[in-house]
Design a protein around this motif. Structure first.
Motif, PDB file in Angstrom:
ATOM      1  N   ILE A 248       0.877  -1.172   0.000  1.00 24.09           N
ATOM      2  CA  ILE A 248       0.000   0.000   0.000  1.00 24.09           C
ATOM      3  C   ILE A 248       0.913   1.220   0.000  1.00 24.09           C
ATOM      4  O   ILE A 248       1.647   1.451   0.964  1.00 24.09           O
ATOM      5  N   GLY A 249       0.881   1.973  -1.083  1.00 27.03           N
ATOM      6  CA  GLY A 249       1.726   3.155  -1.196  1.00 27.03           C
ATOM      7  C   GLY A 249       2.726   3.022  -2.323  1.00 27.03           C
ATOM      8  O   GLY A 249       3.622   2.186  -2.275  1.00 27.03           O
ATOM      9  N   ALA A 250       2.561   3.868  -3.334  1.00 26.98           N
ATOM     10  CA  ALA A 250       3.499   3.862  -4.464  1.00 26.98           C
ATOM     11  C   ALA A 250       4.625   4.842  -4.144  1.00 26.98           C
ATOM     12  O   ALA A 250       4.852   5.819  -4.851  1.00 26.98           O
TER      13      ALA A 250
ATOM     14  N   SER B 102       8.691   1.620  -1.947  1.00 27.30           N
ATOM     15  CA  SER B 102       8.037   0.618  -2.805  1.00 27.30           C
ATOM     16  C   SER B 102       8.781   0.439  -4.121  1.00 27.30           C
ATOM     17  O   SER B 102       8.826  -0.665  -4.669  1.00 27.30           O
TER      18      SER B 102
ATOM     19  N   ASP C 105      -2.176   2.560  -4.658  1.00 31.37           N
ATOM     20  CA  ASP C 105      -2.103   3.926  -4.137  1.00 31.37           C
ATOM     21  C   ASP C 105      -3.113   4.780  -4.901  1.00 31.37           C
ATOM     22  O   ASP C 105      -3.028   4.866  -6.127  1.00 31.37           O
TER      23      ASP C 105
ATOM     24  N   ARG D 179      -3.308   7.859  -5.005  1.00 33.84           N
ATOM     25  CA  ARG D 179      -2.731   9.136  -5.444  1.00 33.84           C
ATOM     26  C   ARG D 179      -2.078   8.934  -6.809  1.00 33.84           C
ATOM     27  O   ARG D 179      -0.996   8.347  -6.930  1.00 33.84           O
TER      28      ARG D 179
ATOM     29  N   ALA E 111       1.227   6.771  -8.229  1.00 32.40           N
ATOM     30  CA  ALA E 111       1.036   5.470  -8.877  1.00 32.40           C
ATOM     31  C   ALA E 111       1.123   5.606 -10.396  1.00 32.40           C
ATOM     32  O   ALA E 111       0.127   5.498 -11.112  1.00 32.40           O
TER      33      ALA E 111
ATOM     34  N   TRP F   6      -8.317   3.491  -4.293  1.00 32.93           N
ATOM     35  CA  TRP F   6      -8.351   3.318  -2.837  1.00 32.93           C
ATOM     36  C   TRP F   6      -8.259   1.820  -2.527  1.00 32.93           C
ATOM     37  O   TRP F   6      -8.747   0.992  -3.297  1.00 32.93           O
TER      38      TRP F   6
ATOM     39  N   THR G 247       2.206   4.119   3.250  1.00 36.70           N
ATOM     40  CA  THR G 247       1.897   5.507   2.856  1.00 36.70           C
ATOM     41  C   THR G 247       2.089   6.509   3.981  1.00 36.70           C
ATOM     42  O   THR G 247       2.241   7.696   3.712  1.00 36.70           O
TER      43      THR G 247
ATOM     44  N   ILE H  55      -5.350   5.924   3.885  1.00 35.23           N
ATOM     45  CA  ILE H  55      -5.016   4.913   2.872  1.00 35.23           C
ATOM     46  C   ILE H  55      -4.583   3.599   3.544  1.00 35.23           C
ATOM     47  O   ILE H  55      -5.044   2.520   3.182  1.00 35.23           O
ATOM     48  N   ASP H  56      -3.707   3.704   4.548  1.00 34.35           N
ATOM     49  CA  ASP H  56      -3.166   2.487   5.177  1.00 34.35           C
ATOM     50  C   ASP H  56      -4.217   1.708   5.978  1.00 34.35           C
ATOM     51  O   ASP H  56      -4.279   0.481   5.904  1.00 34.35           O
TER      52      ASP H  56
END
Lengths: 232, 107
Positions: free
Chosen positions: A80-82, A86, A104, A106, A110, A124, A145, A150-151
């Motif tokens: 989770i999180g670009a 990552s 991600d 955002r 991403a 999401w 993130t 998001i997390d």
């Protein structure tokens, strides 16, 4: 091995379904048993145990020596999180045989330019996870993130699905607030206690790539836990 | 990079479908310090091309040689390799373990 059995094994693996191939080591005779069919099999109790352990091995039955090739779904990592970590983590995880997906919402983060050759969903977590194979015991989730919006939904989903590894980036203080939010969301202390936080093995990592190494090492340790505990 | 056991079984399927004779070797039992765990695969085609590993390299030559016979006669066999002091650096496991390997045709 018959080609049709080989083809079927490869297909089941791609679909993340567990199977056991029973091979008579004397004459090579084989049959493939799916998890759903195990009860009807003469080796039902042995095969059930093998589906749980995921371990291949020899079993002696009815005077025969049978080799059980246990094929459980391949381990995968959902990130989770670009983010910068990552970008380093994705190729390393692929090199260690993990299927990797990065989520991600955002869209500035991403982008395919930042994440070539990896499954990338600019959505999401709840929406992204609905598009991937369901989270399961063979999946690791790393939340990177720093953003609870998001997390948190991803962590909740990962804990409920009993993912073999769940990690979250952030200091002890950040994690303290996270524990409060997850408790309010109805998760048990035991579930929340499974989160690796701060994420990664304590190797003094500084750079994003070093943090990625520490996260990947922790994922591998969780994946191979039984093997580590086994006597030498 | 084709190195995982998943890749290897997928490749065995594609080699066979391309009409090549293929044998599949699988580690079925280990004792002591064995270099590759039970379930590890090596595939070999009729020309001696191979992919994967059952021993980290030390006995693969012998497995590949046996695979040619398996492809030829279509009969599976079980091979056993262990360390014998004087042969440890010929066909044997220098690490001191023993392994049994099933070699079967893909037909």
């Amino acid at each position: 091995m018959r080609l049709d059995i080989l083809r079927e094994m490869n297909r089941e693996r791609a679909a993340r379904r567990a199977v056991i191939l029973v091979t008579d080591t004397a004459d090579g005779a084989q049959r493939l048993v799916r998890e759903a069919e195990v009860e009807a099999d003469p080796l039902a109790s042995e095969l059930s145990a093998r589906f749980r352990s995921g371990k291949s091995g020899i079993v002696e039955a009815e005077g025969r020596s049978l080799f059980l090739t246990v094929q459980v779904p391949p381990p995968r990592l959902v990130v989770i999180g670009a983010v910068h970590i990552s970008q380093a983590l994705a190729p390393m995880a692929k090199a260690t045989e993990l299927d990797v997906a990065i989520i991600d919402p955002r869209t500035a983060f991403a982008t395919p330019e930042r994440f070539p050759d990896v499954t990338l969903l600019a959505l999401w977590p709840d929406d992204a996870l609905a598009q991937l194979p369901p989270l399961d015991r063979y999946t690791a989730v790393a939340a990177l993130t720093h953003d609870p919006k998001i997390d948190d939904p991803a962590l909740v989903a990962a804990l409920k699905a009993e993912c073999f590894y769940v990690g979250a980036l952030g200091s002890r203080k950040t994690h303290g607030r996270r524990v409060e939010r997850l408790t309010e969301a109805g998760l048990s202390d035991e579930q929340i206690g499974r989160i690796a936080a701060p994420i990664g093995l304590d190797i003094g990592a500084v750079s994003p790539a070093e943090i990625a190494v520490s996260v990947l090492a922790q994922v591998i340790a969780a994946l191979r836990r039984d093997r580590r505990r086994a006597p030498a | 990079m084709l190195s995982t056991d998943t890749d290897i079984l997928a490749t065995a399927e594609s080699w066979r479908e391309a009409g090549r004779g293929v044998a599949l070797a699988t580690v079925i039992e280990t004792w002591g310090s064995a270099p590759r765990p039970v379930g590890s695969h090596l595939i070999i085609d009729e020309e001696g091309n191979f992919l994967g590993s059952v021993s980290g390299g030390c006995v693969e030559g012998a497995v590949i040689a046996e695979a040619a016979d398996v492809i030829e006669d279509g009969k599976p066999r079980v091979l056993e390799f262990g360390v014998a002091d004087e042969t440890a650096w010929r066909v044997g496991l220098s690490c001191g373990g023993r392994i049994r390997v099933l070699v079967e045709p893909v037909a």
